[in-house]
Every structure is written in C-alpha cells, then in structure tokens.
Scaffold this active site. Structure first.
Site, PDB file in Angstrom:
ATOM      1  N   THR A  13       0.815  -1.223   0.000  1.00 40.56           N
ATOM      2  CA  THR A  13       0.000   0.000   0.000  1.00 40.56           C
ATOM      3  C   THR A  13       0.842   1.264   0.000  1.00 40.56           C
ATOM      4  O   THR A  13       0.500   2.263  -0.643  1.00 40.56           O
ATOM      5  CB  THR A  13      -0.891  -0.001   1.265  1.00 40.56           C
ATOM      6  OG1 THR A  13      -1.804  -1.088   1.158  1.00 40.56           O
ATOM      7  CG2 THR A  13      -1.663   1.287   1.412  1.00 40.56           C
ATOM      8  N   ASP A  57       1.687  -6.274  -4.635  1.00 37.66           N
ATOM      9  CA  ASP A  57       0.792  -6.364  -3.483  1.00 37.66           C
ATOM     10  C   ASP A  57       1.234  -7.608  -2.730  1.00 37.66           C
ATOM     11  O   ASP A  57       1.326  -8.692  -3.329  1.00 37.66           O
ATOM     12  CB  ASP A  57      -0.660  -6.504  -3.982  1.00 37.66           C
ATOM     13  CG  ASP A  57      -1.664  -6.428  -2.836  1.00 37.66           C
ATOM     14  OD1 ASP A  57      -1.481  -7.171  -1.846  1.00 37.66           O
ATOM     15  OD2 ASP A  57      -2.602  -5.623  -2.927  1.00 37.66           O
ATOM     16  N   THR A  89       1.568  -4.786   4.062  1.00 39.53           N
ATOM     17  CA  THR A  89       1.336  -5.226   5.446  1.00 39.53           C
ATOM     18  C   THR A  89       0.726  -6.628   5.506  1.00 39.53           C
ATOM     19  O   THR A  89       0.896  -7.321   6.505  1.00 39.53           O
ATOM     20  CB  THR A  89       0.396  -4.252   6.194  1.00 39.53           C
ATOM     21  OG1 THR A  89      -0.856  -4.189   5.506  1.00 39.53           O
ATOM     22  CG2 THR A  89       1.004  -2.875   6.303  1.00 39.53           C
ATOM     23  N   THR A 160       2.715 -10.132  14.179  1.00 39.38           N
ATOM     24  CA  THR A 160       1.514 -10.512  13.445  1.00 39.38           C
ATOM     25  C   THR A 160       0.708  -9.252  13.154  1.00 39.38           C
ATOM     26  O   THR A 160       0.763  -8.281  13.922  1.00 39.38           O
ATOM     27  CB  THR A 160       0.685 -11.546  14.254  1.00 39.38           C
ATOM     28  OG1 THR A 160      -0.325 -12.093  13.418  1.00 39.38           O
ATOM     29  CG2 THR A 160       0.034 -10.951  15.493  1.00 39.38           C
ATOM     30  N   THR A 272      -1.156 -22.728  19.408  1.00 43.27           N
ATOM     31  CA  THR A 272      -2.389 -22.235  20.008  1.00 43.27           C
ATOM     32  C   THR A 272      -3.046 -21.171  19.134  1.00 43.27           C
ATOM     33  O   THR A 272      -2.361 -20.364  18.507  1.00 43.27           O
ATOM     34  CB  THR A 272      -2.145 -21.673  21.423  1.00 43.27           C
ATOM     35  OG1 THR A 272      -3.382 -21.131  21.910  1.00 43.27           O
ATOM     36  CG2 THR A 272      -1.081 -20.584  21.451  1.00 43.27           C
ATOM     37  N   GLN A 273      -4.375 -21.183  19.133  1.00 39.64           N
ATOM     38  CA  GLN A 273      -5.121 -20.128  18.438  1.00 39.64           C
ATOM     39  C   GLN A 273      -5.052 -18.819  19.214  1.00 39.64           C
ATOM     40  O   GLN A 273      -5.368 -17.759  18.675  1.00 39.64           O
ATOM     41  CB  GLN A 273      -6.596 -20.518  18.318  1.00 39.64           C
ATOM     42  CG  GLN A 273      -6.836 -21.753  17.488  1.00 39.64           C
ATOM     43  CD  GLN A 273      -8.320 -22.135  17.436  1.00 39.64           C
ATOM     44  OE1 GLN A 273      -9.175 -21.420  17.954  1.00 39.64           O
ATOM     45  NE2 GLN A 273      -8.615 -23.259  16.811  1.00 39.64           N
ATOM     46  N   CYS A 274      -4.697 -18.919  20.501  1.00 39.46           N
ATOM     47  CA  CYS A 274      -4.671 -17.710  21.334  1.00 39.46           C
ATOM     48  C   CYS A 274      -3.502 -16.823  20.912  1.00 39.46           C
ATOM     49  O   CYS A 274      -2.441 -17.313  20.518  1.00 39.46           O
ATOM     50  CB  CYS A 274      -4.510 -18.069  22.800  1.00 39.46           C
ATOM     51  SG  CYS A 274      -5.823 -19.116  23.426  1.00 39.46           S
TER      52      CYS A 274
END
Ligand code: ASP
Length: 337
Positions: A13, A57, A89, A160, A272-274
């Site tokens: 971007t 991109d 990003t 992340t 973990t998803q956490c």
C-alpha cells in the site's frame, strides 16, 4: 561517518495510488518519497532507494519472493549499514520471519515497514513509518530482522498483523517491543534484543518446494476436512489448536488419521489459536491424544513464523525427523523455550 541505509521497495500500500480498480502500485513513487523525506525535519541517515523490478501487493507474495528479498540484502550486505524494506502489510510478518531464518547471525538491522494509507494520500501513516524505520535502522543498536510500525519496533518473527485498518497494525504478543518512539526519540528495550553475533550465517536455500498447510480447529469441524488436507500429502500441517494445545478427543478417528499421516512422514505441528501463551499438548487429556499421534507442540511460535520456518527447514533439505526436532529449537528468537 553517517550511516548509509538501503531502502528496498518490495511493494505494498505504501507505494500505491487509487485507481478505478482500487489501490495499485503507482508510477513515480520513488520521486514522491524522496521529496517527502527531503521535507522531513528529523535528522535522517543517507539512504539509497532500490526498487525491486516489480513492486507487488504482498497478497501475491510466495516463498520465492522471501528468498528474493533475502538475496537483495545478502548481495548488498557489505555496501550498507542497514536495510529498510518497504513491504505490504498483509504478509509482512511472513516475510520478516523467513528473512530472520535465512539471515541468521545478522550484524546489521533489516527493518520492514509499510503503511495502511499510501504515501500518495493525505493523512497517511506511510511517511512517519519510513522515517521511523530509517532511524531505527541507522541507530546501530538492533542487529535483527524487525518490523517498524506505528512507533514500535517489533521482532519480525514474533510479529503478526492485528488490524486491517488501524495505523497501529502490528503486535508481537509473546515478545516485548524492541523499541518505541516516545516524543520523537527511540527508547530501546535492551533486554528484548537478540544479542549481536560474531559472524553471519546466511543460508538461502531454494524455497517453495514444500507443501505447508494449516487447519484451525472449530467446534464440529468435519474430519473430512482434515482428510482432504492430508490427501494433498503436505510436508507439514500446522494445527491451530484451542488454548494450550487442545483438540477434540471424543472421536478416536482424529487421532488415528493424524498418526497415520505422521507415520507416513508429514510433520504435524500444534500451536495455540490464542494470541498470548504457549501450546503444550499434554496439559489436558484432550491435547494428549495429539502428542500420542506424533504431533509436535511448538510453544509460543506464531503462525507466520511456524509457516515460514517449515518452508525454511524443508528447503534446507531436512528429513521429517530432523524438522520435528529443529522446529522447537530457536533459530532467531522466534520462540520461547
Ligand atoms: N494488500 C496490501 C499489501 O499487503 C496491503 C498493505 O500493504 O497494507 O501489499
């Protein structure tokens, strides 16, 4: 002597402009950036803008693109004091993680940045992010791959993307920021930085041969979905588990399917998803079945780092058994042990 930074424009971007089809890479970005930086009051290092042949991109990035970036850095390594990479990003955290694995033992900073709003649009975050990244890369303190965004410098392989629109778009949930800009000054967190190495150990294998897939558990997920993924014969499957590494264990078929795949050579990872904390299959009976099926739990390794590390280890020619061992040994500060 003034530091000289290579400013590599990979895409994203930051260097786009509105078109009838949405944002797309703009012609003349280099001049626009030069003019904007020339007006900047803050002291900046000398920089040389090096656009890649085709800025993209980052949604289109592949593991081969990660390697191209690593090559850009390694071939110019002696010529510059640090590197800033302007990057989209969307997949910046994947590229940062892959770079950290290829460019081990870095003794110069490699700082990725980008923007939520293009430099060509008023009220953007692009200019400040580039200024901050240039300053972080020329400070002579950080010697690792980092992401600089919204006034924070984060370890790249711990990062992340946490917001699709807010300027504060990145976090490293399991590692404190390496530095923050406060009142225009960089405040470093020395304890969070990787120690500087005595010698570089760059390894740039051919990327992209491995098939790495992922599955996020959700209540009622049909086993057929897992079977369909495993029918692709992935080299690795990243299982995004609940909490501390749990998966349903009422139907023994799940364990049987995973064990067969693992025995056949697929590397199965449990994370973990956490956002915060570690996977440790075995803490609950519902997770122990995974461990019994040969699934390796990868502590607090983030998804992007796990994905890039799988590609890296297989690209290095490791066997499944070697990959299962190496995935839990930190290469560049990507997980806590
Ligand atoms: N789609 C863009 C990219 O990742 C988004 C951005 O740069 O923020 O290249």
């Amino acid at each position: 002597m003034a530091k000289h930074i290579a400013l590599i424009h990979a895409g994203g971007t930051i260097g786009m402009a509105p078109t009838p089809n949405g944002l797309a890479p703009m012609p003349g970005f280099a001049d626009l950036l030069d003019q904007a930086l020339a007006r900047c009051a803050a002291p900046l290092p000398r920089y040389t803008l090096l656009p890649l042949a085709q800025p993209i991109d980052s949604a289109n990035a592949t593991p081969q693109d990660w390697r191209t970036l690593a090559q850009e850095v390694s071939t110019r390594y002696q010529d510059y004091d640090g590197f800033v990479i302007l990057h989209g990003t969307d997949t910046m955290a994947f590229s940062a993680a892959a770079l950290s694995f290829m460019l081990q033992g870095l003794r110069k900073p490699v700082v990725l940045t980008g923007a939520q709003v293009p430099l060509s649009v008023p009220g953007n975050d692009a200019l400040q992010n580039v200024i901050d990244a240039l300053r972080a890369a020329s400070a002579g303190i950080c010697t690792e791959v980092a992401i600089c965004f919204a006034g924070k410098l984060l370890r790249g392989n711990r990062s992340t993307k946490i917001s699709a629109s807010a300027f504060d778009a990145f976090d490293s949930p399991n590692h404190p920021p390496l530095a923050r800009f406060a009142d225009g000054e960089l405040a470093w967190n020395a304890a969070a930085l990787l120690p500087s190495m005595s010698v570089e150990r760059f390894t740039l294998p051919e990327y992209g041969k491995a098939t790495v897939l992922s599955l996020r558990f959700a209540p009622g997920l049909p086993l057929a979905a897992l079977e369909a993924l495993l029918a692709c014969h992935p080299h690795a499957l990243i299982l995004d588990c609940y909490g501390s590494g749990n998966a349903p264990d009422r139907d023994p078929a799940l364990q049987t399917i995973l064990k067969q795949a693992s025995d056949a050579g697929a590397v199965l990872l449990a994370r973990t998803q956490c956002l915060h904390g570690k996977a440790a299959t075995g803490a609950y009976a519902a997770g122990a079945a995974l461990a019994d099926a040969g699934v390796v739990s990868v502590a607090d390794l983030g998804f992007e780092a796990a994905y890039a590390k799988m590609h890296h280890l297989f690209a290095c020619g490791m066997s499944p058994a070697q990959v299962r061992q190496a995935i839990i040994e930190p290469l560049a500060g990507e997980l806590s042990i």
